[in-house]
Design an enzyme around this catalytic site. Sequence first.
Site, short mmCIF file in Angstrom:
data_model
loop_
_atom_site.label_atom_id
_atom_site.label_comp_id
_atom_site.label_asym_id
_atom_site.label_seq_id
_atom_site.Cartn_x
_atom_site.Cartn_y
_atom_site.Cartn_z
N GLY A 241 46.34 -11.92 4.69
CA GLY A 241 46.41 -12.07 3.24
C GLY A 241 47.64 -12.76 2.70
N GLU A 275 46.74 -9.60 10.84
CA GLU A 275 45.51 -10.41 10.89
C GLU A 275 45.65 -11.66 10.01
OE1 GLU A 275 42.58 -7.72 9.30
OE2 GLU A 275 42.63 -6.39 11.03
N PRO A 276 46.67 -12.46 10.24
CA PRO A 276 46.85 -13.62 9.35
C PRO A 276 45.85 -14.72 9.65
CG PRO A 276 48.48 -13.70 11.09
CD PRO A 276 47.70 -12.41 11.29
N GLY A 277 45.36 -15.36 8.62
CA GLY A 277 44.51 -16.54 8.79
C GLY A 277 45.19 -17.71 8.12
N ARG A 278 45.10 -17.73 6.81
CA ARG A 278 45.64 -18.83 6.01
C ARG A 278 47.10 -19.17 6.31
NH1 ARG A 278 43.42 -19.75 1.01
NH2 ARG A 278 42.63 -17.61 1.12
N ARG A 314 36.62 -24.76 -1.50
CA ARG A 314 37.55 -23.93 -2.26
C ARG A 314 37.74 -24.36 -3.72
NH1 ARG A 314 42.34 -23.29 -1.28
NH2 ARG A 314 42.41 -21.08 -1.66
N TYR A 318 36.58 -21.32 -6.02
CA TYR A 318 37.65 -20.50 -6.60
C TYR A 318 38.49 -21.27 -7.62
CZ TYR A 318 37.26 -18.41 -1.84
OH TYR A 318 36.85 -17.90 -0.65
N CYS A 344 25.33 -33.70 -5.83
CA CYS A 344 24.74 -33.63 -7.15
C CYS A 344 24.98 -32.28 -7.81
CB CYS A 344 23.25 -33.92 -7.04
SG CYS A 344 22.99 -35.55 -6.36
N GLU A 345 26.23 -32.01 -8.13
CA GLU A 345 26.65 -30.79 -8.82
C GLU A 345 27.89 -31.16 -9.62
OE1 GLU A 345 25.60 -27.45 -8.41
OE2 GLU A 345 24.25 -27.72 -6.70
C1 LIG Z 1 39.83 -12.85 5.78
C2 LIG Z 1 40.46 -11.72 6.47
C3 LIG Z 1 41.74 -11.87 7.04
C4 LIG Z 1 42.57 -13.12 6.90
O1 LIG Z 1 43.01 -13.33 5.59
P1 LIG Z 1 44.05 -14.48 5.26
O2 LIG Z 1 44.20 -14.41 3.79
O3 LIG Z 1 43.47 -15.76 5.70
O4 LIG Z 1 45.32 -14.17 5.97
C5 LIG Z 1 42.25 -10.81 7.75
N1 LIG Z 1 41.57 -9.63 7.88
C6 LIG Z 1 40.34 -9.46 7.34
C7 LIG Z 1 39.64 -8.18 7.52
C8 LIG Z 1 39.75 -10.49 6.61
O5 LIG Z 1 38.55 -10.30 6.07
#
Ligand SMILES: *Cc1c(COP(=O)(O)O)cnc(C)c1O
Length: 416
Positions: A241, A275-278, A314, A318, A344-345
């Site tokens: 997050g 659990e980092p993604g972004r 995105r 959003y 076409c949106e």
């Molecule tokens: C989407 C998600 C993440 C990653 O979130 P980021 O904002 O990309 O860091 C981690 N844990 C869970 C359970 C998620 O659904």
Amino acid sequence: MSKPMIHSNDGIFYIENVPVKKITEDYGTPAYVYSKQLIIDTFHSFRNSFKQFDPLVCFAVKANSNIAILNLLAEQGAGFDIVSEGELKRVIAAHGDPRKVVFSGIGKSINEISFAINHNILAFNVESEGELRRIQSVAKSLNKKASISIRVNPNVDAKTHPYISTGLKDNKFGVDENKSVELYCLAKDMDAIEIKGIDCHIGSQITDINPFIDSTKKLVALIDHLKTLDIHIEHIDIGGGLGINYNDELPPTFLEYAEAMSHVIGTRKLKVIFEPGRSLIGKAGVLLTNVEYIKEGPNKNFAIIDAAMNDLMRPSLYDAYHEIINIDAHQCIRKKYDIVGPVCETGDFLGKERLLAIKDNDTLAVLDTGAYGMSMSSNYNSRPRAIELMVDDEIVHVIRERENFEHLIFGESLLP
Ligand SMILES: *Cc1c(COP(=O)(O)O)cnc(C)c1O
């Protein structure tokens, strides 16, 4: 710190040591391009910030699920946060270690649970009583034990876009704080369940440190309380997050985030999972696109590009902001443009009212699209998905071919 994704030298733009123009000449557009070095550096910078915890960094596969990227992260020691069997299969295909996988998501099917147990994942992040009972019964039928954390909904406001906020009482994710203690007691008596940890994830693109502090405090208080019930938690998973700077946001740095967390966790002997993604991949990718037409309307100017909402959802979904730069710097007048795709949106835009000097056939780069770009793409309007490329110093690798018509109609058939 490493170079930014796109950097210029004498007016020429580069990704690592390859001119951006060379990439579009060789591979066409739209193209997602990633920097290998930036991915590696960002991962180590994240993990090193938390080194006092000996953390397990579980990359959130949904942010970018290309197997070359998962493989790169696995080689650096990453674990993975998955939300489906498909994502677990990707991790395995990328030579990731299932024993470093946590499985989140509210709708895990019997087949998915069974597949994950058979691959000995680190933990299920359990999101309901029903799921806990299902995991117990599947594990029992397989004659195995399943390790679990309970995903607690800490009821904190992540102050982010409502669609990516997940830790409020009314969100569909996790288990209410009060209910979670009851669930741990239930789990303790289940013979095929092994209690390993506690988990939360409160949302995405969070740029304020306080929601993280509040949610982690709640988890720590729960851990202390569970101890009095003879339930011993080995790991605390504080989710992902952490936001990035797309426009003018000022998210906490990795070090600030780590310091705040270490303050809350204190001297408790806990393994920490993230659990980092972004925050790991967002800055390490760009979407390159060609300007097809300039269209001047009575009130607005449009730059019509060959990428669209199906490639990068995105902005439409959003109202998200991505910086857009012109790779072909030249002298024509700067004007305000809406940067729009061919779909076409009316919602098909990648940027609005951007002050840019553009002409036909220029190459634009949509920045910070490494996360939730390709992984959210679709074939809407029967548009083949973009090619994905990874730059490694002076070399460009194709990590996903551009789709063609065969991909578009795969599995379809005419009536007999
Ligand atoms: C989407 C998600 C993440 C990653 O979130 P980021 O904002 O990309 O860091 C981690 N844990 C869970 C359970 C998620 O659904």
